[in-house]
Design a protein around this motif. Structure first.
Motif, PDB file in Angstrom:
ATOM      1  N   ILE A 373      -9.657   5.521  -7.565  1.00 39.68           N
ATOM      2  CA  ILE A 373      -9.315   4.347  -6.746  1.00 39.68           C
ATOM      3  C   ILE A 373      -9.919   4.532  -5.353  1.00 39.68           C
ATOM      4  N   ALA A 374     -10.661   3.514  -4.897  1.00 44.10           N
ATOM      5  CA  ALA A 374     -11.218   3.530  -3.537  1.00 44.10           C
ATOM      6  C   ALA A 374     -10.430   2.543  -2.683  1.00 44.10           C
ATOM      7  N   TYR A 375      -9.886   3.038  -1.584  1.00 43.59           N
ATOM      8  CA  TYR A 375      -9.132   2.165  -0.666  1.00 43.59           C
ATOM      9  C   TYR A 375     -10.009   1.897   0.551  1.00 43.59           C
ATOM     10  N   ILE A 376     -10.285   0.645   0.822  1.00 45.83           N
ATOM     11  CA  ILE A 376     -11.068   0.320   2.028  1.00 45.83           C
ATOM     12  C   ILE A 376     -10.113  -0.235   3.086  1.00 45.83           C
ATOM     13  N   TYR A 377     -10.009   0.487   4.196  1.00 47.29           N
ATOM     14  CA  TYR A 377      -9.005   0.176   5.214  1.00 47.29           C
ATOM     15  C   TYR A 377      -9.481  -0.915   6.181  1.00 47.29           C
ATOM     16  N   CYS A 378      -8.501  -1.439   6.903  1.00 40.75           N
ATOM     17  CA  CYS A 378      -8.750  -2.378   8.011  1.00 40.75           C
ATOM     18  C   CYS A 378      -9.508  -3.630   7.555  1.00 40.75           C
ATOM     19  N   VAL A 379      -9.199  -4.129   6.359  1.00 35.38           N
ATOM     20  CA  VAL A 379      -9.828  -5.379   5.909  1.00 35.38           C
ATOM     21  C   VAL A 379      -8.995  -6.530   6.490  1.00 35.38           C
ATOM     22  N   GLY A 380      -9.598  -7.274   7.377  1.00 34.87           N
ATOM     23  CA  GLY A 380      -8.871  -8.374   8.031  1.00 34.87           C
ATOM     24  C   GLY A 380      -8.093  -7.931   9.256  1.00 34.87           C
ATOM     25  N   SER A 381      -8.223  -6.678   9.638  1.00 29.18           N
ATOM     26  CA  SER A 381      -7.609  -6.199  10.883  1.00 29.18           C
ATOM     27  C   SER A 381      -8.687  -5.488  11.690  1.00 29.18           C
ATOM     28  N   ARG A 382      -8.457  -5.335  12.983  1.00 31.48           N
ATOM     29  CA  ARG A 382      -9.393  -4.632  13.876  1.00 31.48           C
ATOM     30  C   ARG A 382     -10.818  -5.130  13.673  1.00 31.48           C
ATOM     31  N   GLN A 383     -10.932  -6.475  13.483  1.00 33.52           N
ATOM     32  CA  GLN A 383     -12.255  -7.040  13.207  1.00 33.52           C
ATOM     33  C   GLN A 383     -13.096  -7.082  14.480  1.00 33.52           C
ATOM     34  N   SER A 384     -14.327  -6.616  14.389  1.00 35.70           N
ATOM     35  CA  SER A 384     -15.188  -6.717  15.571  1.00 35.70           C
ATOM     36  C   SER A 384     -15.764  -8.127  15.673  1.00 35.70           C
ATOM     37  N   GLU A 385     -15.993  -8.770  14.537  1.00 36.92           N
ATOM     38  CA  GLU A 385     -16.574 -10.116  14.546  1.00 36.92           C
ATOM     39  C   GLU A 385     -15.504 -11.197  14.395  1.00 36.92           C
ATOM     40  N   GLY A 386     -14.604 -11.012  13.442  1.00 37.84           N
ATOM     41  CA  GLY A 386     -13.622 -12.062  13.116  1.00 37.84           C
ATOM     42  C   GLY A 386     -12.546 -12.229  14.187  1.00 37.84           C
ATOM     43  N   GLU A 387     -11.548 -13.069  13.865  1.00 37.65           N
ATOM     44  CA  GLU A 387     -10.501 -13.402  14.837  1.00 37.65           C
ATOM     45  C   GLU A 387      -9.434 -12.323  14.977  1.00 37.65           C
ATOM     46  N   ASN A 388      -9.247 -11.525  13.917  1.00 38.77           N
ATOM     47  CA  ASN A 388      -8.118 -10.590  13.917  1.00 38.77           C
ATOM     48  C   ASN A 388      -8.500  -9.271  14.571  1.00 38.77           C
ATOM     49  N   LYS A 409       2.921   8.598 -10.347  1.00 42.20           N
ATOM     50  CA  LYS A 409       3.375   7.821 -11.501  1.00 42.20           C
ATOM     51  C   LYS A 409       2.380   7.891 -12.667  1.00 42.20           C
ATOM     52  N   PHE A 410       1.079   7.921 -12.327  1.00 46.13           N
ATOM     53  CA  PHE A 410       0.063   7.872 -13.387  1.00 46.13           C
ATOM     54  C   PHE A 410      -0.811   9.119 -13.310  1.00 46.13           C
ATOM     55  N   PRO A 411      -0.753   9.985 -14.312  1.00 46.30           N
ATOM     56  CA  PRO A 411      -1.537  11.219 -14.248  1.00 46.30           C
ATOM     57  C   PRO A 411      -3.044  10.937 -14.254  1.00 46.30           C
ATOM     58  N   GLY A 412      -3.781  11.791 -13.559  1.00 43.36           N
ATOM     59  CA  GLY A 412      -5.241  11.691 -13.587  1.00 43.36           C
ATOM     60  C   GLY A 412      -5.851  10.749 -12.568  1.00 43.36           C
ATOM     61  N   ILE A 413      -5.046  10.286 -11.614  1.00 43.40           N
ATOM     62  CA  ILE A 413      -5.575   9.361 -10.592  1.00 43.40           C
ATOM     63  C   ILE A 413      -6.236  10.171  -9.463  1.00 43.40           C
ATOM     64  N   PHE A 414      -7.382   9.690  -9.008  1.00 44.23           N
ATOM     65  CA  PHE A 414      -8.020  10.270  -7.818  1.00 44.23           C
ATOM     66  C   PHE A 414      -8.096   9.199  -6.735  1.00 44.23           C
ATOM     67  N   ASN A 415      -7.637   9.571  -5.559  1.00 43.85           N
ATOM     68  CA  ASN A 415      -7.633   8.597  -4.452  1.00 43.85           C
ATOM     69  C   ASN A 415      -8.722   8.915  -3.438  1.00 43.85           C
ATOM     70  N   PHE A 416      -9.506   7.892  -3.079  1.00 42.90           N
ATOM     71  CA  PHE A 416     -10.543   8.040  -2.056  1.00 42.90           C
ATOM     72  C   PHE A 416     -10.277   7.007  -0.965  1.00 42.90           C
ATOM     73  N   HIS A 417     -10.035   7.480   0.240  1.00 46.48           N
ATOM     74  CA  HIS A 417      -9.652   6.579   1.329  1.00 46.48           C
ATOM     75  C   HIS A 417     -10.839   6.371   2.262  1.00 46.48           C
ATOM     76  N   PHE A 418     -11.311   5.147   2.356  1.00 47.70           N
ATOM     77  CA  PHE A 418     -12.438   4.805   3.245  1.00 47.70           C
ATOM     78  C   PHE A 418     -11.841   4.193   4.513  1.00 47.70           C
ATOM     79  N   THR A 419     -11.668   5.010   5.529  1.00 45.09           N
ATOM     80  CA  THR A 419     -10.863   4.586   6.675  1.00 45.09           C
ATOM     81  C   THR A 419     -11.703   4.343   7.920  1.00 45.09           C
ATOM     82  N   ARG A 420     -11.003   3.802   8.934  1.00 44.09           N
ATOM     83  CA  ARG A 420     -11.600   3.742  10.277  1.00 44.09           C
ATOM     84  C   ARG A 420     -10.752   4.574  11.234  1.00 44.09           C
ATOM     85  N   GLY A 421     -10.181   5.636  10.685  1.00 45.25           N
ATOM     86  CA  GLY A 421      -9.248   6.450  11.478  1.00 45.25           C
ATOM     87  C   GLY A 421      -7.840   6.087  11.038  1.00 45.25           C
TER      88      GLY A 421
END
Lengths: 643, 135
Positions: A373-388, A409-421
């Motif tokens: 699972i790839a988590y992409i952070y700050c989608v719709g927040s801390r926008q440099s271009e958009g309103e938010n 809860k689910f065995p075998g899951i790998f988490n990858f966090h794509f953050t901005r801090g």
């Protein structure tokens, strides 16, 4: 006009006197007309000085007082209270700001700062000469509060108000209470589920004699002002009789041919036009969604509890205060934003939470077992271009919490966090620590170089130039991409428009002062709580709800209210009613009345907010604002302009 | 060449109690310096400023008048920006009648955290007034 004035010039330790020659200021003003006494003081706000001021006012028979010190935002209220304690009307006090706007601002130029301080004090003298003794406006206040929104903030506020002794009308637009909290199964950082929290609050509301709950209800109109609001509430019918049999309803649901996206599940599932509350929603009852129901009549054939004869009802409420807790909408990404709606295994954080909650043993999305699972952070927040531009506060913590839940809860899951801090502030940092210990991978990029979601050979790839490893390009083949979507203001804001509630730059409802008046709005008597004011987690929402409940209660508790008398005044002799002032007034405070056989404007003091918008538009200059009259402003200008 | 020998021009700022005045206070707190001949008169809202007050400031000897407007942050509603704009337009007309250069009245939205912007505005306005107006 011939007032006896007392003037105090504060050293503020050295904050003022290090840059402003306070003795020189005293000398420059002590011989001004009307000045009976002038003193310098080390700390004007100190208890000892306040006591001395009370004695000075009494023994010298002062009828005008000035303290030249810090910003009026800090101590105007303190010194107004001092003058009151000395038996003087508090509106005979004028504050002069020689710290923020003289000593500190011009600490590079002591002579300039001193000269400016002298002018500021002289202008305050000019103003205090014209200051009038005013009496606060007293009005009756109905001991009842309307709370809009029955999410966690609204419910908690309603209970608190009711416990304090106010009558409470809790108005919820949806058919069920619980708001967003009901949609969250597991919530951090406690072991209680969202449903359990909602259930606990609902039980209290249901059993409280002071609370009346309206669901499926919206405000249609309102009139009046603080202490005396009149509201008309429209209540939608559920088209199901209050007494019903579960098996009948189940039959009705099964034959209903209308299938629509289930908003509770963030469209991951479908529901029928007739549907029941979810486990975490209350009250427990079925309803028919009037917007999507086609009236085909199939449900009526199999279920005797359906009643299409039910009509919309309206109720009139009379309250002294209104508390808004109308919540937020999760950010909905644009089509194509990080592959949303374009790549089929890209979902939002809200959807992911529902997916984790609804899945057992295995995490499956679109028929495929999820591993990476790839988590992409700050989608719709801390926008440099958009309103938010804002940070949504809750999403880092919620994502890490949900990713830990998924891994456990689910065995075998790998988490990858794509953050901005990562911003797991306070106690929530423990979750970040736990996640790191569990082996989750954290990658980070800057706002101008976000991760990219792409399809390569039929596989979903997330790429990032990871700044934690010297902007090395990293790639993850993801079975599921979770867009960590933040909070946005409610898209449907008819209630905000109805009450003319100002919004901040972030488009959430705006408080008067972020730090010092955090739950009050410029509309007197209306307070705000929870996420309608800006992103908050549950604990923060409840904090603000308790604060808003206390503030709202303060408006209604005594049955009587005192209002600031800074309102507009019309000179009836020179007014020739043209109506322009009435059009300029955003608060409907100006009406036409008859005066000695001619039409003139008159101000409704309970509605007037003292903004002054009516002043400059008057062609005959017949309107003045108390404490900001022509003579006060122009005499200040005259003194400030002098060399 | 500057038309004045003075370093600083006298500027009157109409600030607003809830929005721009806190920014001006914060400029002081942050020790962001600007000419000490800048004086403020706080009013509740920038759309309540009377043109006669602005004209009065010029008559009394101020070189420039600056409206630190609420802009879209106005707590009294969205119409503030437009209304403050009208006040400036109307005052410019009246200034023209009195042969006062319209550039001596400036307006900018100063939000409650716009301290740096306020200081920048004051410095550039001061420079303009020193160079172009006989102070």
């Amino acid at each position: 006009m011939n007032k006896k004035l007392g003037i105090y010039i504060c050293h503020c330790g050295g904050n003022i006197s290090d840059y402003v020659d306070v003795e020189k200021v005293k000398k420059a003003i002590e011989n001004e007309e009307g000045v009976a006494m002038a003193k310098t003081t080390m700390f004007a706000c100190a208890d000892s000085n306040q006591k001395e001021m009370v004695e000075d006012i009494k023994s010298n028979g002062l009828d005008g007082v000035i303290v030249a010190s810090c910003s009026p935002k800090l101590h105007q209220i303190t010194f107004r209270a001092v003058t009151e304690r000395a038996g003087l009307n508090k509106y005979n006090y004028v504050h002069a700001n020689i710290r923020e706007q003289a000593s500190w601002a011009h600490s590079d130029d002591k002579a300039g700062a001193t000269e400016k301080a002298i002018h500021i004090v002289k202008a305050a003298i000019a103003k205090v000469r014209y200051a009038e003794s005013l009496e606060p406006i007293k009005i009756k206040s109905k001991k009842a509060v309307a709370v809009f929104g029955a999410g966690v903030a609204g419910m908690k506020a309603a209970i608190e108000l009711a416990n304090m002794g106010s009558e409470v009308f809790l108005v919820e637009r949806e058919f069920f209470v619980g708001g967003r909290t009901a949609q969250w199964d597991s919530v951090c950082t406690s072991n209680q589920s969202g449903g359990e929290i909602v259930s606990e609050l609902y039980e209290k509301i249901k059993n409280h004699k002071n609370i009346i709950l309206y669901t499926g209800a919206e405000a249609e109109s309102y009139s009046g002002s603080i202490g005396d609001f009149h509201l008309k509430i429209r209540i939608k019918p559920s088209f199901v009789k209050s007494e019903f049999k579960k098996e009948n309803i189940e039959k009705a649901i099964s034959v209903c041919p209308v299938e629509v996206d289930d908003e509770f599940e963030f469209n991951l599932k479908k529901r029928k036009a007739i549907y029941q509350n979810k486990e975490s929603e209350f009250p427990k009852r079925p309803v028919i969604d009037n917007i999507n129901c086609t009236r085909c009549g199939e449900c009526e054939k199999v279920c005797e509890n359906i009643d299409f004869s039910q009509k919309e009802e309206t109720v009139d409420l009379h309250v002294g205060s209104i508390l808004m807790a109308t919540g937020f909408d999760p950010y909905l990404p644009e089509t194509g934003e990080f592959g949303f709606n374009a790549i089929d295994n890209v979902i939002t954080l809200s959807q992911f939470q529902r997916l984790v909650s609804a899945s057992n043993k295995e995490l499956i999305y679109n028929g495929k077992k999820i591993k990476n699972i790839a988590y992409i952070y700050c989608v719709g927040s801390r926008q440099s271009e958009g309103e938010n531009k804002f940070c949504s506060r809750y999403c880092c913590t919620t994502t890490i919490h949900s990713s830990i839940e998924a891994k456990k809860k689910f065995p075998g899951i790998f988490n990858f966090h794509f953050t901005r801090g990562i911003r797991t502030y306070g106690k929530q940092e423990a979750l970040y620590h736990e996640s790191s210990k569990m082996g989750d991978i954290y990658l980070q990029s800057y706002e101008n170089d976000p991760p990219v979601v792409d399809i390569q050979n039929g596989k979903t790839i997330v790429k990032i130039n990871d700044i934690l490893t010297g902007t090395k390009e990293m790639m993850v083949e993801a079975d599921l991409v979770v867009l960590v979507t933040g909070m946005t203001p409610r898209a449907e804001n008819s209630i905000g428009s109805l009450f003319k509630l100002p919004k901040g730059r972030d488009k959430f409802f705006n408080e008067i002062h972020m730090k010092l008046r955090p739950v009050e709005t410029v509309i007197d008597g209306i307070t705000i709580a929870g996420t309608c004011q800006g992103p908050k987690n549950i604990a923060e929402s409840v904090n603000s709800a308790l604060s808003a409940a206390t503030k709202s209660f303060s408006y209604v508790s005594k049955g009587e209210l005192e209002l600031e008398p800074i309102v507009a005044e019309v000179d009836k002799d020179t007014c020739t009613w043209c109506g322009i002032c009435s059009e300029a007034c955003p608060f409907d405070a100006i009406k036409k009345v008859d005066y000695n056989g001619k039409a003139v404007a008159v101000i409704n003091n309970s509605n007037c907010k003292g903004c002054g918008m009516c002043l400059p538009v008057c062609p005959s200059d017949s309107i003045e604002l108390i404490a900001f009259s022509n003579k006060e402003i122009e005499s200040m200008i005259k003194l400030l302009a002098k060399d | 060449m500057p038309v004045s020998n003075k370093k600083y021009a006298k500027i009157l700022v109409f600030s607003t109690e809830k929005i721009s005045d806190p920014a001006i206070d914060m400029a002081g707190l942050l020790k962001l310096h600007y000419p000490p001949t800048v004086y403020t008169i706080p009013v509740p809202c920038s759309s309540g400023i009377k043109p006669r007050w602005i004209l009065n400031a010029f008559e009394e000897g101020f070189s420039g008048v600056f409206i630190a407007a609420d802009g879209s942050d106005c707590p009294y509603g969205e119409s503030c920006t437009e209304k403050t704009g009208h006040i400036v337009a109307k005052t410019h007309e009246l200034m023209k009648e009195k042969n006062i250069e319209s550039a001596r009245l400036r307006m900018a939205a100063i939000c409650s955290v716009c301290s740096e912007s306020f200081v920048k505005q004051m410095k550039s306005f001061n420079e303009y007034l020193i160079n172009n107006v006989n102070n």
